[in-house]
Structure formats: C-alpha cells, structure tokens
Design a protein around this motif. Structure first.
Motif, PDB file in Angstrom:
ATOM      1  N   LEU A 117       0.825  -1.207   0.000  1.00 57.43           N
ATOM      2  CA  LEU A 117       0.000   0.000   0.000  1.00 57.43           C
ATOM      3  C   LEU A 117       0.859   1.257   0.000  1.00 57.43           C
ATOM      4  CD1 LEU A 117      -2.866  -0.988   2.475  1.00 57.43           C
ATOM      5  CD2 LEU A 117      -2.923  -0.915  -0.016  1.00 57.43           C
ATOM      6  N   THR A 118       2.050   1.173   0.586  1.00 58.97           N
ATOM      7  CA  THR A 118       2.979   2.310   0.540  1.00 58.97           C
ATOM      8  C   THR A 118       3.438   2.543  -0.899  1.00 58.97           C
ATOM      9  OG1 THR A 118       3.731   1.910   2.803  1.00 58.97           O
ATOM     10  CG2 THR A 118       5.180   3.203   1.379  1.00 58.97           C
ATOM     11  N   ARG A 119       3.726   1.452  -1.612  1.00 54.80           N
ATOM     12  CA  ARG A 119       4.076   1.574  -3.039  1.00 54.80           C
ATOM     13  C   ARG A 119       2.918   2.188  -3.819  1.00 54.80           C
ATOM     14  NH1 ARG A 119       6.628  -3.979  -5.431  1.00 54.80           N
ATOM     15  NH2 ARG A 119       8.059  -4.478  -3.743  1.00 54.80           N
ATOM     16  N   TYR A 120       1.716   1.727  -3.534  1.00 58.33           N
ATOM     17  CA  TYR A 120       0.534   2.232  -4.236  1.00 58.33           C
ATOM     18  C   TYR A 120       0.325   3.719  -3.943  1.00 58.33           C
ATOM     19  CZ  TYR A 120      -4.232   2.349  -6.073  1.00 58.33           C
ATOM     20  OH  TYR A 120      -5.344   2.649  -6.797  1.00 58.33           O
ATOM     21  N   ALA A 121       0.483   4.100  -2.682  1.00 56.77           N
ATOM     22  CA  ALA A 121       0.304   5.506  -2.307  1.00 56.77           C
ATOM     23  C   ALA A 121       1.356   6.388  -2.963  1.00 56.77           C
ATOM     24  CB  ALA A 121       0.368   5.652  -0.789  1.00 56.77           C
ATOM     25  N   ALA A 122       2.562   5.830  -3.197  1.00 55.65           N
ATOM     26  CA  ALA A 122       3.663   6.607  -3.767  1.00 55.65           C
ATOM     27  C   ALA A 122       3.383   7.034  -5.211  1.00 55.65           C
ATOM     28  CB  ALA A 122       4.953   5.798  -3.720  1.00 55.65           C
ATOM     29  N   ARG A 123       2.376   6.456  -5.845  1.00 54.02           N
ATOM     30  CA  ARG A 123       2.029   6.865  -7.198  1.00 54.02           C
ATOM     31  C   ARG A 123       1.483   8.284  -7.230  1.00 54.02           C
ATOM     32  NH1 ARG A 123      -1.123   1.295  -9.153  1.00 54.02           N
ATOM     33  NH2 ARG A 123       0.740  -0.050  -9.226  1.00 54.02           N
ATOM     34  N   ARG A 124       0.928   8.740  -6.094  1.00 54.07           N
ATOM     35  CA  ARG A 124       0.333  10.081  -6.063  1.00 54.07           C
ATOM     36  C   ARG A 124       0.848  10.946  -4.917  1.00 54.07           C
ATOM     37  NH1 ARG A 124      -5.990   8.835  -6.376  1.00 54.07           N
ATOM     38  NH2 ARG A 124      -6.118  11.110  -6.455  1.00 54.07           N
ATOM     39  N   ASP A 125       1.492  10.342  -3.925  1.00 49.79           N
ATOM     40  CA  ASP A 125       1.978  11.103  -2.771  1.00 49.79           C
ATOM     41  C   ASP A 125       3.485  10.958  -2.628  1.00 49.79           C
ATOM     42  OD1 ASP A 125      -0.470  12.127  -1.949  1.00 49.79           O
ATOM     43  OD2 ASP A 125      -0.925  10.392  -0.688  1.00 49.79           O
ATOM     44  N   SER A 126       4.111  11.967  -2.031  1.00 52.42           N
ATOM     45  CA  SER A 126       5.549  11.924  -1.800  1.00 52.42           C
ATOM     46  C   SER A 126       5.865  11.048  -0.597  1.00 52.42           C
ATOM     47  CB  SER A 126       6.087  13.335  -1.539  1.00 52.42           C
ATOM     48  OG  SER A 126       5.566  13.836  -0.315  1.00 52.42           O
ATOM     49  N   THR A 127       7.144  10.691  -0.459  1.00 48.19           N
ATOM     50  CA  THR A 127       7.591   9.919   0.700  1.00 48.19           C
ATOM     51  C   THR A 127       7.336  10.684   1.990  1.00 48.19           C
ATOM     52  OG1 THR A 127       9.305   8.859  -0.632  1.00 48.19           O
ATOM     53  CG2 THR A 127       9.581   8.787   1.751  1.00 48.19           C
ATOM     54  N   ALA A 128       7.558  12.003   1.953  1.00 51.32           N
ATOM     55  CA  ALA A 128       7.346  12.831   3.144  1.00 51.32           C
ATOM     56  C   ALA A 128       5.891  12.783   3.604  1.00 51.32           C
ATOM     57  CB  ALA A 128       7.760  14.265   2.856  1.00 51.32           C
ATOM     58  N   THR A 129       4.962  12.779   2.649  1.00 52.20           N
ATOM     59  CA  THR A 129       3.542  12.718   2.996  1.00 52.20           C
ATOM     60  C   THR A 129       3.182  11.373   3.618  1.00 52.20           C
ATOM     61  OG1 THR A 129       2.905  14.290   1.284  1.00 52.20           O
ATOM     62  CG2 THR A 129       1.204  12.783   2.048  1.00 52.20           C
ATOM     63  N   SER A 130       3.666  10.284   3.019  1.00 51.27           N
ATOM     64  CA  SER A 130       3.385   8.962   3.569  1.00 51.27           C
ATOM     65  C   SER A 130       3.994   8.808   4.959  1.00 51.27           C
ATOM     66  CB  SER A 130       3.932   7.875   2.634  1.00 51.27           C
ATOM     67  OG  SER A 130       3.202   7.847   1.420  1.00 51.27           O
ATOM     68  N   PHE A 131       5.207   9.335   5.145  1.00 48.68           N
ATOM     69  CA  PHE A 131       5.887   9.281   6.433  1.00 48.68           C
ATOM     70  C   PHE A 131       5.087  10.040   7.488  1.00 48.68           C
ATOM     71  CE2 PHE A 131       9.775  10.431   9.073  1.00 48.68           C
ATOM     72  CZ  PHE A 131       9.972   9.141   9.538  1.00 48.68           C
ATOM     73  N   PHE A 132       4.567  11.213   7.111  1.00 49.28           N
ATOM     74  CA  PHE A 132       3.786  12.044   8.026  1.00 49.28           C
ATOM     75  C   PHE A 132       2.527  11.309   8.475  1.00 49.28           C
ATOM     76  CE2 PHE A 132       0.273  14.972   8.718  1.00 49.28           C
ATOM     77  CZ  PHE A 132       0.797  15.878   9.620  1.00 49.28           C
ATOM     78  N   TRP A 133       1.775  10.771   7.534  1.00 47.53           N
ATOM     79  CA  TRP A 133       0.530  10.093   7.868  1.00 47.53           C
ATOM     80  C   TRP A 133       0.789   8.820   8.683  1.00 47.53           C
ATOM     81  CZ3 TRP A 133      -4.737  11.065   6.736  1.00 47.53           C
ATOM     82  CH2 TRP A 133      -4.968  12.271   6.089  1.00 47.53           C
ATOM     83  N   THR A 134       1.874   8.122   8.397  1.00 46.60           N
ATOM     84  CA  THR A 134       2.202   6.907   9.142  1.00 46.60           C
ATOM     85  C   THR A 134       2.380   7.212  10.626  1.00 46.60           C
ATOM     86  OG1 THR A 134       3.295   5.912   7.235  1.00 46.60           O
ATOM     87  CG2 THR A 134       3.882   5.040   9.392  1.00 46.60           C
ATOM     88  N   GLY A 135       3.139   8.251  10.932  1.00 44.12           N
ATOM     89  CA  GLY A 135       3.414   8.578  12.327  1.00 44.12           C
ATOM     90  C   GLY A 135       2.230   9.164  13.053  1.00 44.12           C
ATOM     91  N   VAL A 136       1.544  10.122  12.436  1.00 39.02           N
ATOM     92  CA  VAL A 136       0.474  10.846  13.117  1.00 39.02           C
ATOM     93  C   VAL A 136      -0.761   9.961  13.305  1.00 39.02           C
ATOM     94  CG1 VAL A 136      -1.110  12.796  12.936  1.00 39.02           C
ATOM     95  CG2 VAL A 136       1.293  13.085  12.326  1.00 39.02           C
ATOM     96  N   VAL A 137      -1.182   9.269  12.242  1.00 38.95           N
ATOM     97  CA  VAL A 137      -2.369   8.418  12.351  1.00 38.95           C
ATOM     98  C   VAL A 137      -2.097   7.240  13.284  1.00 38.95           C
ATOM     99  CG1 VAL A 137      -3.894   6.861  11.074  1.00 38.95           C
ATOM    100  CG2 VAL A 137      -3.276   9.070  10.107  1.00 38.95           C
TER     101      VAL A 137
END
Length: 294
Positions: free
Chosen positions: A175-195
């Motif tokens: 799902l991280t690979r899938y999300a990377a198609r539209r979001d940056s690594t920084a965005t995925s990293f942010f959501w991973t920690g906060v959520v």
C-alpha cells in the motif's frame, strides 16, 4: 551541482554498512520491546513508542519546505490513514508475538514478508509474477511450515501470530508503493506517524500501567532507537539502490538470534534453522529476480 550528484550516487559499500547498522538497531529495539511487553500491556508500550515517533515525524515535516501543511496534503486520505493504522497494528502484533514465542522463532517466521510482498504484488498492484518467483514463494512457505511444525495437522495458535504480523507488514509495504504513485515519501511518512499515534492512543491510555524508573529508561532507549533506526534506513536508501542493500536486511535475524540466546536464554531449534534458511534463500532469489526484471 556536482555535490548534489555525488550525494545521490550509488555507494553500495556505504549502503550496506548503513543497512547492517539499521538491523542492529532494530534487533535491539525488538529485544527492548520484548522486555517491556513482558511486564506491561503491549498497547501501552507501543503507544509511548509511537508518541515519540509522531513527534519526530512532526519535527521533520515542520522543517521541510511547505511545513506541516505540505506534508499532510494528500488526495488519498483514506488510504494513508489505513496505512498508518495497519502499521501500528502490525507492530502490536509483532511485539505480542515476541512475548509468546521469543525473538528467534518470531522473526524466523516474520522474515517471510518479502515473499508475501511478491505474492500479493499481483492482486494489489497489478504486477506480473513469473513462475520462477512463484516457485521461490512456494519454497519459502515450505520453510515457514517447517518452522511452525504443525502437529497432527493443527497449527499452534501462538505460532501463527508472527505470520499474521508478516502479512500485515507486507500489505503495508504494498500500500505504501501504491500511495507513492500520487503522494511523496514525506507525505506517507507524516501520515504513518500521526495516524498511528492517534490510533494507538485510544487503546494505550485505556491499558495504562505504572512503570518503574528503570523501565522508563528502557522506554526512552526504545523510542530513541526507533527514530535512529528509521534515520539509518532512510539514509541507506539515499546512498544506495534498494535492490543492492535489501539482502543485508536479513542480518536482522542474526542479531535477534544472538540477543535471544545471550539475554533471554532462547535456543535455536533445528527445524527453525532449516526453515529460516529456506525462507532466506527464497527471499534472496526473489530479490535477485526483481532486480533482473528491473
């Protein structure tokens, strides 16, 4: 311009050193988690760890161009939120597995997650998986069966816990690979920690237990090692290609085995050693095929 290119060069020896250092830190983190979860509720232990992780993520995002607003911006919030909950839940399952089976047996099963990634890459990402990789996946799962050693056709429920953890982590990676198609690594990293921190807080506070002063020291070390391990891993992938350094991630099992034997009095059973060898061999073959295909 020349300095920027140098920073992005494929320095494989440096990448390997960083990966091995990261596996040492992660093995230490697993050992501390096992110690704390043996005395306190798993939800509480992982929650406190995630509070520190979320603070680290927020500080990184605040210093980046665009600040917190840019890091949080996404067109797929449900996917990103699900990723965050999935990883937080996976860590709880993994730590709980340490308390049931110990480090060696748990990680011997967990290391099958690259094979699960390969097997699920078709239905999740639409990638093609050739017969050679399917054969490697089959060999790897024979190794998992040898480790689990079902008796009378019935699995020990405790032995399935790290397998569930591996499945959750593999799905998180896809799902991280899938999300990377539209979001940056920084965005995925942010959501991973906060959520993840928000999700765990709801359960962890309910299971809060007083902690002794020495164990608070271990907790601080767990939090610091978690952030340091992530930094090492990020730095590793910055200086070298992932396909070149990923095989060295299996050193995690080596360090965990040493820690399990010397600190927790665990033993390496023959079926675990044989099964883990099959899983690692199949995983390395899968990585090699992926690199050739790439």
């Amino acid at each position: 311009m020349t300095r920027a290119v140098t920073a992005q060069s494929n320095n494989v020896p440096a990448g390997i050193a960083l990966m091995i250092a990261a596996t040492i830190v992660f093995a230490l983190q697993d050992g501390i988690s096992r110690h704390l979860a043996g005395s306190y509720n798993t939800w509480m232990v992982v929650m406190i760890r995630y509070w520190f992780f979320a603070a680290f993520v927020l500080s990184v995002a605040a210093r980046a161009p665009g600040g917190l607003r840019a890091a949080a911006r996404t067109e797929q919030p449900l996917l990103q939120a699900f990723r965050g909950v999935l990883l937080a839940g996976e860590i709880c399952v993994a730590v709980y597995g340490f308390t049931l089976l110990g480090l060696i047996d748990s990680l011997a099963v967990f290391i099958c997650y690259p094979l699960l990634v390969a097997a699920l890459s078709g239905p999740v990402l639409g990638e093609s998986v050739g017969w050679r990789r399917w054969a490697a996946i089959g060999v790897g799962f024979v190794g998992v069966l040898i480790i689990l050693r079902p008796s009378g056709g019935v699995f020990d429920p405790a032995a399935v816990v790290p397998l569930v953890s591996a499945f959750m982590f593999a799905l998180y990676g896809l799902l991280t690979r899938y999300a990377a198609r539209r979001d940056s690594t920084a965005t995925s990293f942010f959501w991973t920690g906060v959520v993840g921190a928000a999700f765990l807080t709801g359960f962890g506070l309910y299971h809060w237990q007083p902690m002794t002063a020495p164990d608070w020291g271990w907790m601080v070390l767990l939090c610091v090692s978690g952030a340091f391990g992530h930094w090492l891993l990020i730095r590793c992938y910055e200086v070298a290609e992932a396909s070149a350094v990923q095989p060295f991630a299996y050193f995690h099992l080596v360090w965990a085995a040493i820690l399990g034997i010397t600190v927790f009095g665990e033993t390496i059973r023959l079926n675990v050693a044989l099964g883990a060898a099959l899983v690692v061999g199949a995983g390395l073959f899968t990585l090699w095929r992926e690199r050739r295909k790439g």
